[in-house]
Design a protein around this motif. Structure first.
Motif, PDB file in Angstrom:
ATOM      1  N   GLU A   1      42.995  -9.378   8.718  1.00  0.00           N
ATOM      2  CA  GLU A   1      42.007 -10.370   9.153  1.00  0.00           C
ATOM      3  C   GLU A   1      42.102 -10.613  10.657  1.00  0.00           C
ATOM      4  N   LEU A   2      43.321 -10.659  11.198  1.00  0.00           N
ATOM      5  CA  LEU A   2      43.512 -10.837  12.637  1.00  0.00           C
ATOM      6  C   LEU A   2      42.825  -9.712  13.410  1.00  0.00           C
ATOM      7  N   ILE A   3      43.080  -8.477  12.994  1.00  0.00           N
ATOM      8  CA  ILE A   3      42.524  -7.320  13.711  1.00  0.00           C
ATOM      9  C   ILE A   3      41.002  -7.251  13.515  1.00  0.00           C
ATOM     10  N   TYR A   4      40.560  -7.589  12.326  1.00  0.00           N
ATOM     11  CA  TYR A   4      39.113  -7.616  12.016  1.00  0.00           C
ATOM     12  C   TYR A   4      38.411  -8.657  12.888  1.00  0.00           C
TER      13      TYR A   4
ATOM     14  N   HIS B   1      48.869  -0.173  19.763  1.00  0.00           N
ATOM     15  CA  HIS B   1      47.945  -1.153  19.182  1.00  0.00           C
ATOM     16  C   HIS B   1      47.661  -0.813  17.729  1.00  0.00           C
ATOM     17  N   ALA B   2      47.400  -1.836  16.949  1.00  0.00           N
ATOM     18  CA  ALA B   2      46.872  -1.646  15.601  1.00  0.00           C
ATOM     19  C   ALA B   2      45.377  -1.855  15.728  1.00  0.00           C
ATOM     20  N   THR B   3      44.616  -0.924  15.188  1.00  0.00           N
ATOM     21  CA  THR B   3      43.162  -1.001  15.244  1.00  0.00           C
ATOM     22  C   THR B   3      42.612  -0.827  13.829  1.00  0.00           C
ATOM     23  N   ILE B   4      41.551  -1.509  13.517  1.00  0.00           N
ATOM     24  CA  ILE B   4      41.003  -1.450  12.156  1.00  0.00           C
ATOM     25  C   ILE B   4      40.226  -0.140  11.987  1.00  0.00           C
ATOM     26  N   SER B   5      40.368   0.463  10.810  1.00  0.00           N
ATOM     27  CA  SER B   5      39.664   1.713  10.526  1.00  0.00           C
ATOM     28  C   SER B   5      38.279   1.395   9.957  1.00  0.00           C
ATOM     29  N   ASP B   6      37.461   2.439   9.799  1.00  0.00           N
ATOM     30  CA  ASP B   6      36.138   2.247   9.182  1.00  0.00           C
ATOM     31  C   ASP B   6      36.289   1.695   7.768  1.00  0.00           C
ATOM     32  N   SER B   7      37.289   2.191   7.026  1.00  0.00           N
ATOM     33  CA  SER B   7      37.531   1.687   5.664  1.00  0.00           C
ATOM     34  C   SER B   7      37.931   0.218   5.695  1.00  0.00           C
ATOM     35  N   GLY B   8      38.726  -0.155   6.685  1.00  0.00           N
ATOM     36  CA  GLY B   8      39.154  -1.537   6.834  1.00  0.00           C
ATOM     37  C   GLY B   8      37.976  -2.450   7.137  1.00  0.00           C
ATOM     38  N   ILE B   9      37.097  -1.986   8.019  1.00  0.00           N
ATOM     39  CA  ILE B   9      35.891  -2.769   8.359  1.00  0.00           C
ATOM     40  C   ILE B   9      35.014  -2.927   7.123  1.00  0.00           C
ATOM     41  N   GLU B  10      34.850  -1.823   6.390  1.00  0.00           N
ATOM     42  CA  GLU B  10      34.038  -1.842   5.170  1.00  0.00           C
ATOM     43  C   GLU B  10      34.599  -2.858   4.163  1.00  0.00           C
ATOM     44  N   LEU B  11      35.915  -2.797   3.948  1.00  0.00           N
ATOM     45  CA  LEU B  11      36.569  -3.717   3.014  1.00  0.00           C
ATOM     46  C   LEU B  11      36.381  -5.167   3.469  1.00  0.00           C
TER      47      LEU B  11
END
Length: 151
Positions: free
Chosen positions: A50-53, A100-110
């Motif tokens: 949630e933080l990264i999102y 850095h930790a970055t959100i993936s496309d799957s993470g964004i989708e979720l």
């Protein structure tokens, strides 16, 4: 009420504030954690995701202080989220020593799917207070936290 009785009353009231606050937090956390478990994540994984999102790429070393988990656990949580293909690691463009930790496309989708549901669940869980009461509680808890921090 004399001075001694007033002092004792205030001390007892301070203890009661702590007990009531602790119990309320326990109840709220339990409900929030139940909601998050339904998403297939544990609360720590969800907090990091949630933080990264919400805030964008984060230096892995700084995530712990933002989501209140031990820095020793961060790598483990990031590893788990990476295995689930929800985030990726990438070197900082400014400093190669920082990752850095970055959100993936799957993470964004979720998160696009589950975050609105999570916000609605939070609204329901904290529905015991109206808008004005929530604003007052936030203000009072900040004041309380800052006072305790400066002791």
């Amino acid at each position: 009420m004399n001075h001694q009785n007033m002092k004792e009353y205030e001390e007892n009231l301070s203890l009661k504030v702590f007990v009531v606050l602790s119990r309320a937090l326990q109840s709220i956390k339990k409900r929030v954690e139940e909601d998050i478990k339904c998403l297939g994540l544990n609360p720590t994984e969800f907090a990091v995701l949630e933080l990264i999102y919400s805030k964008g790429d984060q230096p892995i070393q700084k995530i712990g202080e933002k989501v209140l988990i031990a820095s020793s656990s961060i790598t483990y949580v990031v590893d788990k989220l990476e295995k689930k293909k929800l985030i990726k690691r990438k070197p900082s463009p400014k400093d190669r020593r920082i990752t850095h930790a970055t959100i993936s496309d799957s993470g964004i989708e979720l998160m696009n799917e589950v975050f609105p549901k999570h916000k609605a669940a939070m609204q329901e869980i904290l529905g015991g207070l109206n808008l004005q009461e929530k604003e007052n509680v936030i203000e009072q808890l900040k004041k309380l936290g800052l006072h305790a921090q400066n002791q």
